[in-house]
Design an enzyme around this catalytic site. Sequence first.
Site, PDB file in Angstrom:
ATOM      1  N   SER A  23       0.813  -1.214   0.000  1.00  0.00           N
ATOM      2  CA  SER A  23       0.000   0.000   0.000  1.00  0.00           C
ATOM      3  C   SER A  23       0.848   1.266   0.000  1.00  0.00           C
ATOM      4  O   SER A  23       0.316   2.370  -0.073  1.00  0.00           O
ATOM      5  CB  SER A  23      -0.928   0.029   1.218  1.00  0.00           C
ATOM      6  OG  SER A  23      -0.181  -0.013   2.425  1.00  0.00           O
ATOM      7  N   ASN A 110      -2.304  -1.805  13.390  1.00  0.00           N
ATOM      8  CA  ASN A 110      -3.750  -1.595  13.374  1.00  0.00           C
ATOM      9  C   ASN A 110      -4.143  -0.286  14.038  1.00  0.00           C
ATOM     10  O   ASN A 110      -4.919   0.503  13.480  1.00  0.00           O
ATOM     11  CB  ASN A 110      -4.458  -2.761  14.076  1.00  0.00           C
ATOM     12  CG  ASN A 110      -4.344  -4.061  13.301  1.00  0.00           C
ATOM     13  OD1 ASN A 110      -3.786  -4.092  12.210  1.00  0.00           O
ATOM     14  ND2 ASN A 110      -4.863  -5.137  13.870  1.00  0.00           N
ATOM     15  N   THR A 155     -38.751  25.287 -12.735  1.00  0.00           N
ATOM     16  CA  THR A 155     -39.087  23.977 -12.170  1.00  0.00           C
ATOM     17  C   THR A 155     -39.329  23.052 -13.353  1.00  0.00           C
ATOM     18  O   THR A 155     -39.878  23.479 -14.381  1.00  0.00           O
ATOM     19  CB  THR A 155     -40.335  24.023 -11.266  1.00  0.00           C
ATOM     20  OG1 THR A 155     -41.467  24.391 -12.054  1.00  0.00           O
ATOM     21  CG2 THR A 155     -40.153  25.038 -10.137  1.00  0.00           C
ATOM     22  N   HIS A 156     -38.894  21.804 -13.251  1.00  0.00           N
ATOM     23  CA  HIS A 156     -38.983  20.843 -14.356  1.00  0.00           C
ATOM     24  C   HIS A 156     -38.276  21.374 -15.610  1.00  0.00           C
ATOM     25  O   HIS A 156     -38.607  20.981 -16.731  1.00  0.00           O
ATOM     26  CB  HIS A 156     -40.442  20.520 -14.688  1.00  0.00           C
ATOM     27  CG  HIS A 156     -41.237  20.072 -13.509  1.00  0.00           C
ATOM     28  ND1 HIS A 156     -41.228  18.772 -13.035  1.00  0.00           N
ATOM     29  CD2 HIS A 156     -42.065  20.765 -12.674  1.00  0.00           C
ATOM     30  CE1 HIS A 156     -42.014  18.682 -11.977  1.00  0.00           C
ATOM     31  NE2 HIS A 156     -42.532  19.873 -11.727  1.00  0.00           N
ATOM     32  N   SER A 277     -12.869  23.477 -29.743  1.00  0.00           N
ATOM     33  CA  SER A 277     -13.051  22.206 -30.437  1.00  0.00           C
ATOM     34  C   SER A 277     -11.904  21.990 -31.409  1.00  0.00           C
ATOM     35  O   SER A 277     -11.410  22.940 -32.027  1.00  0.00           O
ATOM     36  CB  SER A 277     -14.381  22.214 -31.195  1.00  0.00           C
ATOM     37  OG  SER A 277     -14.436  21.168 -32.147  1.00  0.00           O
ATOM     38  N   LYS A 283     -16.596  26.924 -31.386  1.00  0.00           N
ATOM     39  CA  LYS A 283     -17.013  26.380 -30.102  1.00  0.00           C
ATOM     40  C   LYS A 283     -16.273  27.005 -28.922  1.00  0.00           C
ATOM     41  O   LYS A 283     -15.095  27.302 -28.983  1.00  0.00           O
ATOM     42  CB  LYS A 283     -16.795  24.863 -30.058  1.00  0.00           C
ATOM     43  CG  LYS A 283     -17.658  24.073 -31.011  1.00  0.00           C
ATOM     44  CD  LYS A 283     -19.128  24.151 -30.680  1.00  0.00           C
ATOM     45  CE  LYS A 283     -19.470  23.475 -29.372  1.00  0.00           C
ATOM     46  NZ  LYS A 283     -19.151  22.042 -29.355  1.00  0.00           N
ATOM     47  N   GLU A 290     -18.544  20.757 -16.943  1.00  0.00           N
ATOM     48  CA  GLU A 290     -18.825  19.388 -17.365  1.00  0.00           C
ATOM     49  C   GLU A 290     -17.982  18.385 -16.590  1.00  0.00           C
ATOM     50  O   GLU A 290     -18.464  17.316 -16.188  1.00  0.00           O
ATOM     51  CB  GLU A 290     -18.580  19.248 -18.862  1.00  0.00           C
ATOM     52  CG  GLU A 290     -19.584  20.018 -19.702  1.00  0.00           C
ATOM     53  CD  GLU A 290     -19.245  20.045 -21.179  1.00  0.00           C
ATOM     54  OE1 GLU A 290     -20.062  20.559 -21.952  1.00  0.00           O
ATOM     55  OE2 GLU A 290     -18.160  19.549 -21.561  1.00  0.00           O
ATOM     56  N   GLN A 322      -7.628  -2.145   4.050  1.00  0.00           N
ATOM     57  CA  GLN A 322      -6.600  -1.419   3.308  1.00  0.00           C
ATOM     58  C   GLN A 322      -7.203  -0.698   2.109  1.00  0.00           C
ATOM     59  O   GLN A 322      -6.665   0.298   1.630  1.00  0.00           O
ATOM     60  CB  GLN A 322      -5.523  -2.409   2.822  1.00  0.00           C
ATOM     61  CG  GLN A 322      -4.367  -1.770   2.067  1.00  0.00           C
ATOM     62  CD  GLN A 322      -3.269  -2.779   1.779  1.00  0.00           C
ATOM     63  OE1 GLN A 322      -2.682  -3.353   2.691  1.00  0.00           O
ATOM     64  NE2 GLN A 322      -3.002  -3.008   0.500  1.00  0.00           N
ATOM     65  N   LYS A 325      -8.233   3.515   1.605  1.00  0.00           N
ATOM     66  CA  LYS A 325      -7.379   4.693   1.441  1.00  0.00           C
ATOM     67  C   LYS A 325      -7.412   5.309   0.047  1.00  0.00           C
ATOM     68  O   LYS A 325      -7.495   6.525  -0.100  1.00  0.00           O
ATOM     69  CB  LYS A 325      -5.945   4.364   1.853  1.00  0.00           C
ATOM     70  CG  LYS A 325      -5.824   4.107   3.342  1.00  0.00           C
ATOM     71  CD  LYS A 325      -4.463   3.609   3.735  1.00  0.00           C
ATOM     72  CE  LYS A 325      -4.511   3.041   5.127  1.00  0.00           C
ATOM     73  NZ  LYS A 325      -5.461   1.891   5.241  1.00  0.00           N
TER      74      LYS A 325
END
Length: 458
Positions: A23, A110, A155-156, A277, A283, A290, A322, A325
């Site tokens: 590790s 431990n 809304t929606h 782009s 673009k 994103e 382990q 982490k």
Amino acid sequence: MWVMWKGRFSKPTADLVQRYGESVSYDWRLFRQDIAGSIAHARAQLKAGLLSQEEFNAIESGLKDILKDIEAGNFSWSRELEDVHMNIESELTRRIGAPGAKLHTARSRNDQVATDTRLYCRAEIDEILGKVRHLQRALVMKAKEYADAMMPGYTHLQRAQPVTMGHHLLAYVEMLDRDADRLKDCRRRLNVSPLGSGAIAGSTICLDRHGIAVELGFDAVTENSMDAIADRDYIMEILFDLAVVGAHLSRMSEDVILWCTAEFGFASLSDAHTTGSSLMPQKKNPDVAELTRGKTGRLYGNLTAVMVAVKGLPLTYNRDLQEDKEPLFDSIDTVKLALDVNAEMIAAMTVNTARAREAASDPMLLATDLADYLVRRGVPFRKAHELVGKAVAMSISTGTPLNKLSDEQFASISNAYGTDARDVFELTKAFAQRTNPGAPNSDNTRRRIAYWEGILSK
């Protein structure tokens, strides 16, 4: 290579097992916490008469020298020694000899790793809290700049009622503040010392656990050695808290992405926070927003990974733990960078106030205000809702804007409509009437901005 359990085994660990089980390739980042914990442990050994002053001095000096070497990039990590703990202890013993071999008395890896990760989480929470505040300041600054910039609320994803950009941005300040509270609460819960719990049942060599806890800045010590070793609640909790931060950043990102489309046109991001782009020269892509939206999925995945790893484990320590982490480190790194880059992006964002106000001027957004108008004229709300619905239907069928219906058209629906019905559609007046706490009235917004400026200046 020196192996900590060489007395029990007659064959060296297979190379594949070393590669599978090491590790240190990622837990090396616990080195500061590991060294701090070892110095506090050694000081307790000194107080208990297990070390002479000279031995303690050698251990403390040796560990501090190792710390400097690691920070300077002059330390070689060994996969064969598995983890950060054994790499540091082995190097200490190589440098100072016999005193280094005494350091591990009355502790286990431990309780050592449980201590290190708690210290690490505590430090990272403190840093993340600062970054949350930084993003909140950027949002408040932008909210102040556009406190009166009217825009549609949705809304929606359908235009609903008018709000202001200032009010909208402050919504994210409120969310982030709850995030900060959750992280503070998590910090309080995790700030107890497991050191001294040993491998599972403490040790017959009793050190001053409370003294160690005080030196390391813990508020208390754990009261059950088995729980102390097995506990990963605090890691699941911080991963949950960071996932919620991600959810809020992702929602904000989605708003920014929509605002920056040609279809909305409410906002524009700096060239420094967008990309182009490889094919289409026109673009300007909101990649920061994103990516934030996408990286939130990783935060959810990290939380799920640890919860699944823990859910079926018997007490106490199992090597499965382990696996806590890498998800922990990844979520912390991801959220810290996301908070920084989003603060920078928001600070540089500009709002097309004319375009936003034009969209907010859609009279349909004040249909509810028209229902309130009828209520004030004695019409029960459900009936008022029906009468406004009929007005909306007439507006659509005749191609007449709702605020341009004639007195005769309103009267044909109901005599509850008066000749002043069209006054409802004065946008400035509509905002002025929204005076309840939490509503997007300009005075409310500015009071809340002032509140946050006071909070965030501390």
